[in-house]
Design a protein around this motif. Structure first.
Motif, PDB file in Angstrom:
ATOM      1  N   GLY A 278       0.813  -1.221   0.000  1.00 42.87           N
ATOM      2  CA  GLY A 278       0.000   0.000   0.000  1.00 42.87           C
ATOM      3  C   GLY A 278       0.844   1.267   0.000  1.00 42.87           C
ATOM      4  N   ALA A 279       2.176   1.104  -0.137  1.00 41.18           N
ATOM      5  CA  ALA A 279       3.055   2.283  -0.140  1.00 41.18           C
ATOM      6  C   ALA A 279       2.965   2.957  -1.489  1.00 41.18           C
ATOM      7  N   THR A 280       2.384   4.160  -1.522  1.00 43.14           N
ATOM      8  CA  THR A 280       2.141   4.813  -2.808  1.00 43.14           C
ATOM      9  C   THR A 280       3.015   6.043  -3.039  1.00 43.14           C
ATOM     10  N   PHE A 281       3.753   6.438  -2.018  1.00 42.31           N
ATOM     11  CA  PHE A 281       4.753   7.490  -2.192  1.00 42.31           C
ATOM     12  C   PHE A 281       5.753   7.395  -1.044  1.00 42.31           C
ATOM     13  N   MET A 282       6.786   8.207  -1.131  1.00 44.19           N
ATOM     14  CA  MET A 282       7.787   8.215  -0.069  1.00 44.19           C
ATOM     15  C   MET A 282       8.003   9.657   0.374  1.00 44.19           C
ATOM     16  N   VAL A 283       8.473   9.810   1.625  1.00 49.84           N
ATOM     17  CA  VAL A 283       8.718  11.160   2.123  1.00 49.84           C
ATOM     18  C   VAL A 283      10.103  11.218   2.769  1.00 49.84           C
ATOM     19  N   LEU A 284      10.848  12.245   2.410  1.00 49.25           N
ATOM     20  CA  LEU A 284      12.173  12.474   2.988  1.00 49.25           C
ATOM     21  C   LEU A 284      12.087  13.598   4.024  1.00 49.25           C
ATOM     22  N   ALA A 285      12.930  13.516   5.043  1.00 47.93           N
ATOM     23  CA  ALA A 285      13.088  14.643   5.950  1.00 47.93           C
ATOM     24  C   ALA A 285      13.807  15.760   5.205  1.00 47.93           C
ATOM     25  N   SER A 311      13.505  26.423  10.447  1.00 50.38           N
ATOM     26  CA  SER A 311      13.196  27.335  11.551  1.00 50.38           C
ATOM     27  C   SER A 311      12.160  26.764  12.505  1.00 50.38           C
ATOM     28  N   LYS A 312      11.682  25.553  12.193  1.00 47.83           N
ATOM     29  CA  LYS A 312      10.642  25.000  13.057  1.00 47.83           C
ATOM     30  C   LYS A 312      11.212  24.017  14.063  1.00 47.83           C
ATOM     31  N   SER A 313      10.586  23.947  15.231  1.00 50.64           N
ATOM     32  CA  SER A 313      10.987  22.955  16.209  1.00 50.64           C
ATOM     33  C   SER A 313      10.349  21.625  15.820  1.00 50.64           C
ATOM     34  N   GLU A 314      10.841  20.567  16.458  1.00 52.81           N
ATOM     35  CA  GLU A 314      10.291  19.250  16.132  1.00 52.81           C
ATOM     36  C   GLU A 314       8.827  19.168  16.522  1.00 52.81           C
ATOM     37  N   LEU A 315       8.474  19.845  17.593  1.00 55.39           N
ATOM     38  CA  LEU A 315       7.070  19.828  18.018  1.00 55.39           C
ATOM     39  C   LEU A 315       6.182  20.391  16.918  1.00 55.39           C
ATOM     40  N   GLU A 316       6.578  21.573  16.419  1.00 48.86           N
ATOM     41  CA  GLU A 316       5.765  22.201  15.383  1.00 48.86           C
ATOM     42  C   GLU A 316       5.675  21.308  14.157  1.00 48.86           C
ATOM     43  N   ARG A 317       6.778  20.615  13.875  1.00 51.46           N
ATOM     44  CA  ARG A 317       6.822  19.818  12.662  1.00 51.46           C
ATOM     45  C   ARG A 317       5.969  18.563  12.744  1.00 51.46           C
ATOM     46  N   THR A 318       5.910  17.979  13.940  1.00 51.84           N
ATOM     47  CA  THR A 318       5.287  16.663  14.029  1.00 51.84           C
ATOM     48  C   THR A 318       3.883  16.691  14.598  1.00 51.84           C
ATOM     49  N   GLU A 319       3.433  17.854  14.991  1.00 51.36           N
ATOM     50  CA  GLU A 319       2.121  17.934  15.600  1.00 51.36           C
ATOM     51  C   GLU A 319       1.056  17.364  14.668  1.00 51.36           C
ATOM     52  N   TRP A 350       8.544  12.651  -2.047  1.00 47.47           N
ATOM     53  CA  TRP A 350       8.263  14.008  -1.586  1.00 47.47           C
ATOM     54  C   TRP A 350       9.219  14.365  -0.454  1.00 47.47           C
ATOM     55  N   VAL A 351       9.252  15.631  -0.142  1.00 49.04           N
ATOM     56  CA  VAL A 351       9.957  16.058   1.069  1.00 49.04           C
ATOM     57  C   VAL A 351       8.918  16.757   1.948  1.00 49.04           C
ATOM     58  N   ALA A 352       8.922  16.398   3.244  1.00 44.48           N
ATOM     59  CA  ALA A 352       7.951  17.009   4.148  1.00 44.48           C
ATOM     60  C   ALA A 352       8.547  17.051   5.549  1.00 44.48           C
ATOM     61  N   ASP A 353       8.180  18.077   6.302  1.00 44.44           N
ATOM     62  CA  ASP A 353       8.856  18.260   7.602  1.00 44.44           C
ATOM     63  C   ASP A 353       8.263  17.402   8.716  1.00 44.44           C
ATOM     64  N   TYR A 354       7.213  16.633   8.428  1.00 40.64           N
ATOM     65  CA  TYR A 354       6.735  15.763   9.502  1.00 40.64           C
ATOM     66  C   TYR A 354       7.599  14.521   9.634  1.00 40.64           C
ATOM     67  N   GLY A 360      14.766   6.966  12.924  1.00 37.50           N
ATOM     68  CA  GLY A 360      14.846   5.942  11.887  1.00 37.50           C
ATOM     69  C   GLY A 360      15.907   6.331  10.878  1.00 37.50           C
ATOM     70  N   THR A 361      15.572   6.294   9.595  1.00 38.17           N
ATOM     71  CA  THR A 361      16.555   6.600   8.566  1.00 38.17           C
ATOM     72  C   THR A 361      16.329   7.980   7.961  1.00 38.17           C
ATOM     73  N   GLY A 362      15.387   8.735   8.501  1.00 40.62           N
ATOM     74  CA  GLY A 362      15.120  10.069   7.971  1.00 40.62           C
ATOM     75  C   GLY A 362      14.265  10.044   6.717  1.00 40.62           C
ATOM     76  N   ALA A 363      13.704   8.882   6.431  1.00 41.46           N
ATOM     77  CA  ALA A 363      12.819   8.752   5.261  1.00 41.46           C
ATOM     78  C   ALA A 363      11.767   7.706   5.590  1.00 41.46           C
ATOM     79  N   ILE A 364      10.597   7.838   4.999  1.00 41.63           N
ATOM     80  CA  ILE A 364       9.568   6.835   5.249  1.00 41.63           C
ATOM     81  C   ILE A 364       8.927   6.386   3.941  1.00 41.63           C
ATOM     82  N   MET A 365       8.372   5.168   3.994  1.00 41.72           N
ATOM     83  CA  MET A 365       7.462   4.781   2.924  1.00 41.72           C
ATOM     84  C   MET A 365       6.074   5.169   3.415  1.00 41.72           C
TER      85      MET A 365
END
Length: 878
Positions: A278-285, A311-319, A350-354, A360-365
RNA sequence: GGGGAAGUGGCGGAAUCGGCAGACGCAGCGGACUUAAAAUCCGCAGACCCAACAGGUCGUGAGGGUUCGAGUCCCUCCUUCCCCA
């Protein structure tokens, strides 16, 4: 035991006799001096004259304080009083007690304080520790002050550096480029705690994260052991949960995706390898290095997005609630679940800040059908959502417009179709392994520990950089690497460490070759990672501690401090201890056998109608309301933590000046269980002061000149245990039993309540109190109010401190009464009480109880009788 | 957002195993002592109904449940505090 003598009112020749009134200030001064001069609380180490190897040891440790400029407040003291009570009682139980105190003196706050006041950090630290020591001594804490240590003392940090060298040699210290907070306005690197919501705590300037070369400690290598060994220590479950959560073990798989048009493989970690189909895209940090391969058409968009994310903190990024953002990179990957060339396997990157580079490896499926964040992201950017897990029948799924993230049955997943999630995971991993594109893996949320700071006030690294770029440790014989004195120790404008400016210090030689010293310093946590070991052998110049001392004293039996340190300090300390264990330098693999968290002392603060804070001394109480004294304006009372800004800090010095240290100690213990958070209420202190006064008068007649009341004098014969004396004996035994009980969970409030109850009884039957009872009362009160009890003990005729007198034993036969009061219930409601002999059987209790509730039983039939022996009888009626 | 702790009189709190809710202390009220006050000592004191006594009803954040019996056990919810990011 020494033979008691008649009290002269003098401890030493030439000292003026005390009057018969209770004079806390004089008594406390006298006994604190006595303890100092006689080294009453010195703990003997193996090999020292007088050391008795047969004596059991007990190591009770406080989390040592950070000596701030504002001094100690009553909230710090509550834990110290608690451990002191334990230490004093353990001594009376015949233990050799190690109870030390020292200073966690390196770190940012001291440096900032020094910058603000224009002093040198070393000087500010000296002034502050002098003040803390003075304050602690005034509380009458039974520390072995000969063992005092200070983490910023070269004689101490020599060994911090020595231990760091061992970590370095084991490969547990390494350098890496990691993002750290940088404030352009202040031209400095900031620590995490100095940055709030992406802005500097001081000045509120914007900050960004930028990569800098830093020292890291490989705590992740110990993740599994840090997790497992929690099973074997006596710690609060809540702290263990927090540590487990922090370590964050998760099982899953690592999967490699080919990146189209490159030779690169993009590796991701997932806990749900079964959802690969079901992995239809990937996201990089945004920090991912594959972004260097972004095609030129997308480059500008990606770069501007990456800059924004910095410029964002991890909290802002992952909320979770936050609107998702991201940019397509122009790159495509191939999903290894599908054959090469299968269009379903060609997925965009894609690249996204969440997604965080540090996890992990800084990337997700991305599996938008079964992950909430991926789902939201896909919806926002119109990416394909594919259902590959069929929810159980009672749960909603994609058909209902809901993202199902739980376990179910695989579908649309080729070879694993129809398998339940657990098996599907296993099967998916097997397939990946057989094709060489993935493998089972365990990851941890725990990250390696960023161990360097570009600051002055910390331990210098004992490392040298050679011209060829290699790094070597300085010889053990050259330790400590002392911090050079610097006039200007502020952080540099380019973010480099202040020590880099100490040119004469930086340049040195190593085996005839020129070398540069490492100019970073260790973080504030470093010195506290092993201090409990140094306390065991604090003045050893040859080694951080001797093997014999560690074998005898280790591990710490009881460690008490705030729950604030649940994770960081306690995890770092356990990590170092385990490394030392692996090196054979300590004999236990955990440092602290029992951990206990004291609660926070809060305080009242007052707000006017606009929410503005009003200082406590401007407030007046009117009945149950509070008003501003000057204007009569009504105020609201709130409970918060003590803080300068809230104008509600209570200094123990003031309490001691007004009531004495014994009253302070007693009140701190009487407020509530040590573990609970509870508010400081100055009004309540008087109850404790009165209790001490009355205890004094129980034994001393203030109207007479006698050392003690006549019936308590040494030359009085033993008194028969009968009448009121017997009654008092039962009360005293009961009180001691309750005191003993209170040491299990440190709810000393109940111990003091028991003492108060006994005192109430004893005051009523004053003439019946025997000397033996008075002695035991003094002994069991002494851990709580040691100064007064020492004074009373000497008035009772003893010439030696009571610190090592035997703790009175409870004799169980005094705890049971011949007749018991039984509660009589009818249909579960209390309707009467009746006294029965303690060995009465059910029939006898019933017979005695029925008349007491006759009116309630009238006209009803008893269908059942419930008897709780010794407590209660319940008639169930119809 | 995640994690942790906790909700009992006017206040701090007490109550092994499910068994008298409110021990002990503060504040309050009454009395003794005192010329008076402070200090000290003695006593009263969860709320409500009742003129009062006697007596009764309610009551441990809210709602439900289990039980002869729930502050304590189970489910749902609310509130507060602390920590981390």
């Amino acid at each position: 035991m020494l033979r008691p003598k008649l009290y002269s009112g003098r401890l030493q020749a030439g000292e003026p006799a005390l009057s018969n009134a209770y004079d806390a200030a004089r008594i406390e001064q006298r006994w604190q001096r006595h303890w100092d001069e006689h080294h009453t609380f010195a703990a003997l180490n193996p090999g020292e004259p007088g050391f008795d190897p047969a004596q059991p040891k007990y190591y009770v440790l406080d989390m040592f304080p950070y000596p701030s400029g504002s001094g100690l407040h009553v909230g710090h003291a509550v834990g110290y009083v608690g451990t002191d009570i334990v230490a004093r009682r353990k001594r009376m139980e015949g233990c050799n007690v190690l109870h030390p105190m020292g200073w966690d003196a390196f770190g940012l706050p001291a440096e900032q304080y020094a910058i603000q006041t224009g002093a040198q950090p070393s000087e500010a630290t000296r002034v502050n520790t002098d003040n803390f020591r003075r304050q602690l001594k005034k509380i009458g804490l039974s520390y072995d002050w000969a063992r005092e240590l200070n983490t910023s003392d070269p004689r101490y940090y020599k060994w911090t550096q020595w231990i760091f060298k061992r970590l370095f040699e084991k490969g547990l210290a390494y350098q890496a480029e990691v993002p750290v907070w940088w404030c352009e306005e202040l031209k400095t690197v900031l620590a995490n705690e100095e940055v709030i919501n992406g802005r500097s705590e001081r000045g509120n300037h914007p900050c960004v994260r930028r990569p800098l070369k830093q020292w890291m400690l490989k705590i992740t290598a110990y993740a599994e052991r840090l997790l497992e060994d929690l099973e074997h220590i006596d710690w609060p479950e809540s702290i263990k949960i927090q540590q487990r959560e922090w370590i964050g073990r998760s099982e899953g798989a690592e999967i490699a995706f080919e990146v189209e048009g490159t030779n690169e493989r993009l590796v991701v970690f997932t806990t749900r390898p079964d959802t690969l189909w079901g992995a239809t895209f990937m996201v990089l940090a945004p920090e991912h290095k594959l972004l260097a391969r972004v095609p030129s058409a997308q480059r500008a968009a990606v770069e501007s997005y990456v800059a924004q994310a910095a410029s964002k903190s991890e909290l802002e990024r992952t909320e979770l609630s936050k609107e998702k953002s991201g940019v397509f990179t122009g790159l495509f990957a191939h999903n290894p679940a599908f054959e090469p060339g299968d269009a379903r396997g060609r997925i965009p990157i894609w690249v996204a800040d969440y997604v965080l580079i540090s996890y992990g490896t800084g990337a997700i499926m991305s599996v938008p059908g079964h992950d909430q964040r991926d789902f939201e992201f896909a919806r926002k950017f119109g990416l394909e959502v594919r259902e590959v897990v069929k929810p159980p029948s009672n749960e909603k799924g994609l058909a209902d417009g809901v993202c199902f993230t739980g376990e179910g049955t695989a579908l649309n997943s080729g070879p694993i179709d129809g398998l339940a999630t657990a098996q599907a995971k296993r099967r998916a991993i097997e397939l990946l392994e057989s094709r060489g594109v993935g493998q089972a893996r365990v990851t941890y949320k725990l990250r390696d520990w960023l161990f360097s700071r570009q600051r002055y006030w910390g331990e210098p690294f004992p490392l040298l950089h050679l011209d060829d770029g290699s790094i070597v440790a300085v010889d053990d014989s050259a330790l400590p690497v002392e911090l050079p004195p610097m006039e200007d120790f502020k952080p540099s404008a380019d973010g480099s460490a202040p020590l880099a400016r100490a040119q004469g210090w930086v340049r040195t030689t190593h085996q005839g070759r020129s070398a540069r010293r490492d100019t970073d310093t260790m973080p504030g946590w470093a010195g506290s990672c092993w201090y409990w070991l140094r306390f065991m052998d604090p003045s050893n110049a040859q080694a951080p501690w001797s093997r014999a001392a560690e074998h005898y004293w280790g591990p710490v039996d009881l460690y008490v401090g705030g729950a604030a340190h649940a994770v960081m300090h306690l995890l770092y300390a356990r990590f170092w201890h385990k490394v030392l264990f692996d090196l054979g330098l300590v004999h236990t693999n955990e440092p602290f056998q029992r951990l206990f968290n004291q609660g926070l002392i809060t305080a009242f603060a007052y707000q006017d109608a606009t929410g503005r804070l009003v200082a406590s001394d401007e407030v007046e109480s009117r009945g149950n309301n509070f008003v501003r004294r000057a204007t009569g304006e009504p105020l609201e009372q709130i409970v918060t933590k003590m803080a300068k800004s809230l104008k509600n800090v209570v200094n123990p010095d003031d309490v001691i000046a007004e009531y004495g240290a014994d009253t302070l100690r007693l009140y701190e213990s009487f407020m509530g269980p040590l573990a609970d958070s509870k508010p400081w209420n100055p009004r309540d202190i008087t109850g404790c002061a009165r209790f001490l006064e009355r205890s004094w008068r129980l034994i001393v007649d203030p109207e007479s000149g006698d050392a003690v009341r006549p019936q308590l004098r040494v030359d009085q014969g033993a008194r028969a245990l009968e009448g009121d004396t017997l009654e008092l004996e039962k009360q005293l035994q009961r009180a001691i039993a309750r005191i003993d009980e209170s040491f299990k969970q440190f709810n000393f409030n109940t111990a003091i309540a028991a003492l108060m109850s006994f005192l109430n009884e004893a005051s009523k039957r004053h003439a019946a109190l025997s000397r033996s009872q008075a002695e035991r009362y003094v002994l069991v009160l002494s851990p709580f109010a040691p100064h007064m009890c020492e004074e009373l003990w000497s008035r009772l005729g003893y010439t030696r401190s009571l610190a090592r007198e035997r703790w009175p034993a409870v004799e169980p036969e005094f705890l049971v009464d011949d007749t018991l009061e039984i509660v009589v219930q009818v249909a579960g409601k209390l309707r009467g009480k009746v006294a029965v002999p303690k060995d009465a059987d059910q029939a006898a209790v019933e017979a005695a109880a029925k008349p007491a509730v006759a009116s309630w039983l009238e006209g009803k039939s008893v269908v059942k009788v419930v008897l709780v022996p010794g407590r209660l009888i319940n008639f169930i009626v119809k």
